[in-house]
Write a protein that holds these residues in place. Structure first.
Motif, PDB file in Angstrom:
ATOM      1  N   UNK A 263       0.833  -1.186   0.000  1.00  0.00           N
ATOM      2  CA  UNK A 263       0.000   0.000   0.000  1.00  0.00           C
ATOM      3  C   UNK A 263       0.875   1.245   0.000  1.00  0.00           C
ATOM      4  N   UNK A 264       0.567   2.169  -0.889  1.00  0.00           N
ATOM      5  CA  UNK A 264       1.342   3.401  -0.980  1.00  0.00           C
ATOM      6  C   UNK A 264       0.756   4.443  -0.033  1.00  0.00           C
ATOM      7  N   UNK A 265       0.863   4.160   1.241  1.00  0.00           N
ATOM      8  CA  UNK A 265       0.408   5.093   2.255  1.00  0.00           C
ATOM      9  C   UNK A 265       1.360   5.057   3.430  1.00  0.00           C
ATOM     10  N   UNK A 266       1.489   6.179   4.106  1.00  0.00           N
ATOM     11  CA  UNK A 266       2.387   6.276   5.241  1.00  0.00           C
ATOM     12  C   UNK A 266       1.705   5.733   6.486  1.00  0.00           C
ATOM     13  N   UNK A 267       2.496   5.568   7.545  1.00  0.00           N
ATOM     14  CA  UNK A 267       1.928   5.088   8.808  1.00  0.00           C
ATOM     15  C   UNK A 267       0.885   6.072   9.324  1.00  0.00           C
ATOM     16  N   UNK A 268       1.165   7.370   9.167  1.00  0.00           N
ATOM     17  CA  UNK A 268       0.222   8.370   9.635  1.00  0.00           C
ATOM     18  C   UNK A 268      -1.104   8.261   8.883  1.00  0.00           C
ATOM     19  N   UNK A 269      -1.048   8.038   7.564  1.00  0.00           N
ATOM     20  CA  UNK A 269      -2.269   7.851   6.787  1.00  0.00           C
ATOM     21  C   UNK A 269      -2.992   6.577   7.185  1.00  0.00           C
ATOM     22  N   UNK A 270      -2.224   5.534   7.475  1.00  0.00           N
ATOM     23  CA  UNK A 270      -2.840   4.276   7.908  1.00  0.00           C
ATOM     24  C   UNK A 270      -3.569   4.461   9.238  1.00  0.00           C
ATOM     25  N   UNK A 271      -2.941   5.201  10.173  1.00  0.00           N
ATOM     26  CA  UNK A 271      -3.584   5.440  11.469  1.00  0.00           C
ATOM     27  C   UNK A 271      -4.834   6.293  11.314  1.00  0.00           C
ATOM     28  N   UNK A 272      -4.798   7.259  10.390  1.00  0.00           N
ATOM     29  CA  UNK A 272      -5.979   8.084  10.165  1.00  0.00           C
ATOM     30  C   UNK A 272      -7.128   7.262   9.605  1.00  0.00           C
ATOM     31  N   UNK A 273      -6.799   6.241   8.785  1.00  0.00           N
ATOM     32  CA  UNK A 273      -7.856   5.373   8.259  1.00  0.00           C
ATOM     33  C   UNK A 273      -8.545   4.589   9.360  1.00  0.00           C
ATOM     34  N   UNK A 274      -7.853   4.437  10.489  1.00  0.00           N
ATOM     35  CA  UNK A 274      -8.435   3.769  11.657  1.00  0.00           C
ATOM     36  C   UNK A 274      -8.977   4.769  12.665  1.00  0.00           C
ATOM     37  N   UNK A 275      -9.122   6.031  12.226  1.00  0.00           N
ATOM     38  CA  UNK A 275      -9.594   7.114  13.099  1.00  0.00           C
ATOM     39  C   UNK A 275      -8.662   7.337  14.280  1.00  0.00           C
ATOM     40  N   UNK A 276      -7.351   7.162  14.032  1.00  0.00           N
ATOM     41  CA  UNK A 276      -6.345   7.424  15.063  1.00  0.00           C
ATOM     42  C   UNK A 276      -5.478   8.566  14.559  1.00  0.00           C
ATOM     43  N   UNK A 277      -5.595   9.714  15.196  1.00  0.00           N
ATOM     44  CA  UNK A 277      -4.826  10.895  14.796  1.00  0.00           C
ATOM     45  C   UNK A 277      -3.630  11.021  15.720  1.00  0.00           C
ATOM     46  N   UNK A 278      -2.441  10.756  15.189  1.00  0.00           N
ATOM     47  CA  UNK A 278      -1.232  10.758  15.995  1.00  0.00           C
ATOM     48  C   UNK A 278      -0.212  11.701  15.377  1.00  0.00           C
ATOM     49  N   UNK A 279       0.295  12.613  16.173  1.00  0.00           N
ATOM     50  CA  UNK A 279       1.309  13.549  15.703  1.00  0.00           C
ATOM     51  C   UNK A 279       2.584  12.801  15.368  1.00  0.00           C
ATOM     52  N   UNK A 280       3.197  13.139  14.219  1.00  0.00           N
ATOM     53  CA  UNK A 280       4.373  12.390  13.779  1.00  0.00           C
ATOM     54  C   UNK A 280       5.553  12.579  14.717  1.00  0.00           C
ATOM     55  N   UNK A 281       5.707  13.789  15.269  1.00  0.00           N
ATOM     56  CA  UNK A 281       6.805  14.009  16.212  1.00  0.00           C
ATOM     57  C   UNK A 281       6.617  13.173  17.473  1.00  0.00           C
ATOM     58  N   UNK A 282       5.362  13.096  17.928  1.00  0.00           N
ATOM     59  CA  UNK A 282       5.074  12.293  19.110  1.00  0.00           C
ATOM     60  C   UNK A 282       5.311  10.818  18.829  1.00  0.00           C
ATOM     61  N   UNK A 283       4.941  10.369  17.622  1.00  0.00           N
ATOM     62  CA  UNK A 283       5.142   8.970  17.260  1.00  0.00           C
ATOM     63  C   UNK A 283       6.628   8.638  17.220  1.00  0.00           C
ATOM     64  N   UNK A 284       7.428   9.509  16.593  1.00  0.00           N
ATOM     65  CA  UNK A 284       8.865   9.264  16.531  1.00  0.00           C
ATOM     66  C   UNK A 284       9.483   9.254  17.913  1.00  0.00           C
ATOM     67  N   UNK A 285       9.054  10.158  18.760  1.00  0.00           N
ATOM     68  CA  UNK A 285       9.591  10.204  20.114  1.00  0.00           C
ATOM     69  C   UNK A 285       9.230   8.943  20.884  1.00  0.00           C
TER      70      UNK A 285
END
Length: 283
Positions: A102-124
């Motif tokens: 799938x040509x989607x990022x992890x952030x896009x995948x999480x949004x498809x599951x209604x999970x909004x996660x900040x990328x900086x927070x995820x990396x940290x």
């Protein structure tokens, strides 16, 4: 003719009686679902046989499943079996391949599951998790020898690589000495050494006359560096150093590099490697 009609009539009557009785018997097995009472009097054959004994039937069915179908030993054999392991591995590979295709990022995948996660927070969070995993792993391996945590396969690869590395070093030294830059560098070192020797240096230089000392020393150096004895010496030296390194505890190498440095570097590297922007990996 009359006999034929009589036999046919008896067959029809028998079929009708059998069908009615079978229908009635099957109906009485399942219906009525509840007891039918007229005042305080309960009609016979109510409820049906199966509803009346449903608790006993459910208990017996549960015991049959637990004791004969889904036993602990049976489940253990199924889980430990090679077939189950192959099925699980195949399933995991297929799911991972679907996710990677799938040509989607992890952030896009999480949004498809209604999970909004900040990328900086995820990396940290990933960075901290990697650091914790590193500390947990090292707490059990710091006191062990490096050779104890490496498999025989990797030890063999290291030994074979050491011999190849020795040959590589020898070839690079030979190439440098055989180059104009290398020859002039050796000549400068010889001249500097003779200048610092005073009278002895001047005497050696006078013996050489107009011929440079490097012109006589250089072929000897090339011959010595290219000899098999030099190869054997380099391989022996590197193998000795590898043996010493494998005999040292893991904590010695960790202390030389720095525990915090290793943990932070690993954590940041994994965190930055997570693809959070579409079209390119995170940087």
């Amino acid at each position: 003719m009359n006999a034929f009609v009589l036999i046919l009539f008896m067959m029809l009557i028998g079929a009708a009686i059998g069908g009615v009785t079978n229908h009635l018997a099957i109906k009485m097995l399942f219906r009525p679902y509840k007891a039918i009472k007229i005042g305080k009097f309960q009609l016979p054959f109510t409820p049906g046989l199966i509803p009346k004994r449903r608790e006993e039937l459910s208990r017996q069915l549960g015991e049959m499943v637990v004791n004969h179908l889904l036993t602990a030993d049976g489940l253990r054999r199924k889980i430990n079996g090679q077939g189950f392991e192959n099925q699980l591995t195949t399933f995991a590979q297929e799911e991972v391949e679907k996710l990677l295709s799938k040509e989607e990022t992890i952030q896009e995948f999480l949004k498809s599951l209604d999970i909004d996660l900040n990328k900086d927070l995820l990396r940290e969070s990933v960075s901290l998790w990697v650091e914790e995993r590193y500390e947990l792993m090292m707490s059990h391996t710091r006191e062990q020898r490096v050779g104890d945590i490496l498999s025989d396969h990797w030890k063999s690869k290291i030994e074979a690589g050491a011999d190849q590395f020795a040959v590589y070093i020898q070839d690079r030294i030979k190439m440098y000495l055989d180059s104009h830059e290398g020859k002039e560098r050796i000549a400068a070192l010889i001249d500097d050494y003779l200048d610092n020797q005073g009278f002895l240096g001047n005497m050696i230089a006078s013996f050489m006359g107009s011929e440079r000392l490097i012109d006589r020393v250089h072929p000897v150096l090339i011959k010595y560096v290219s000899a098999q004895e030099a190869t054997d010496w380099l391989q022996t030296m590197i193998q000795t150093e590898i043996t010493k390194a494998l005999d040292q505890p893991v904590k010695d190498f960790e202390e030389k590099i720095g525990k915090e440095t290793i943990a932070n570097t690993l954590g940041k590297a994994v965190g930055q490697a997570i693809p959070l922007r579409s079209g390119c990996p995170a940087r």
